[in-house]
Design an enzyme around this catalytic site. Sequence first.
Site, PDB file in Angstrom:
ATOM      1  N   HIS A   1       0.819  -1.207   0.000  1.00 28.75           N
ATOM      2  CA  HIS A   1       0.000   0.000   0.000  1.00 28.75           C
ATOM      3  C   HIS A   1       0.855   1.260   0.000  1.00 28.75           C
ATOM      4  CE1 HIS A   1       0.921   0.995   4.190  1.00 28.75           C
ATOM      5  NE2 HIS A   1       0.782  -0.302   4.463  1.00 28.75           N
TER       6      HIS A   1
ATOM      7  N   GLU B   1      -2.255  -7.366   7.378  1.00 24.93           N
ATOM      8  CA  GLU B   1      -1.065  -7.141   8.175  1.00 24.93           C
ATOM      9  C   GLU B   1      -1.156  -7.973   9.458  1.00 24.93           C
ATOM     10  OE1 GLU B   1       1.897  -6.786   8.300  1.00 24.93           O
ATOM     11  OE2 GLU B   1       2.295  -4.676   7.907  1.00 24.93           O
TER      12      GLU B   1
END
Length: 319
Positions: A88, A200
């Site tokens: 990202h 994550e």
Amino acid sequence: MSILYKTPLMPLPSPTLPLSLNNSLSFTTISFAISKPPRNLRPPLQRHPSSHSSSLPRCFSSLSEMDGTVGQCLYPLHRTKTIHLVRHAQGIHNVEGEKDYNAYMSEELFDAHLTPLGWRQVDNLRKHVYGFGINKKIELVIVSPLLRTMQTAVGVFGGEGYTDGINAPPLMVENAGKSNHPAISSLHSPPFIAVELCREHLIESDEDILWRADIREKDEEVAARGQKFLKWLWTRKEKEIAVVSHSGFLYHTLSAFGNDCYPSVKSEICTHFANCELRSVVLVDRGMIGSDTAITNYPGKNPQGLDLPSDVAEEINPS
């Protein structure tokens, strides 16, 4: 299953109904039950590179694999997938984390949105993806179900603007997630799926659907989850897939590969991703399980007559 490095370019149900996130982003979300790995889990990097077990992740760039042919390998095309891995863009948590690393553990920053710089990074990567024609090849975009990854995914791989009165549902509405960004169309875009497996590190939170009561997910557990994700990825019918995820997940997943590669190749695979970095790799089915039938292969049969060289055929069946 293996990852065969390509070039740096910098049984689950199909999606059904879209999930609306804060009335801003629409995806199908797939959740997985994460089983706790055994405490004696050892990453594949501990194995000796000469082992040829099909269960080991490997990189086909070692002298032992090539039998003296340096840096080359042949593998059937239908037993591979091309995967475009993306971290990202910069989120507000990255800014705060550079000031104080403990900020990464902040609950209020867990689902961080992109910064203005992050959106510029997204725009730059989108130009790269379109400039190299990658967008025309991608059949599916898989994304971690957090705001920063979804904003990055739709910003890079989302559809074109509305033209000639054509209307299509937006992938992201205007100013979604405090983005101060125009709406992003779904016109001519690939399908998107939000997948829990490529998130994550999972943290201690009562609001986290994959919450574990005892401890934050360990690095080796992230690596095990990454291997589970890659095995699931192989079950997809699509041959070219983009995956938008996080630095920790990508690093610990890829660190299981490359131990039998030259150091220069291993460093390209097993290093941390920068914000909005893209790396393209090839996923190889060495176990010969679940591969698609070859589409481009042709058996070379003759329409009629003997399938022999012409001089031999004449001797056996003279005209």
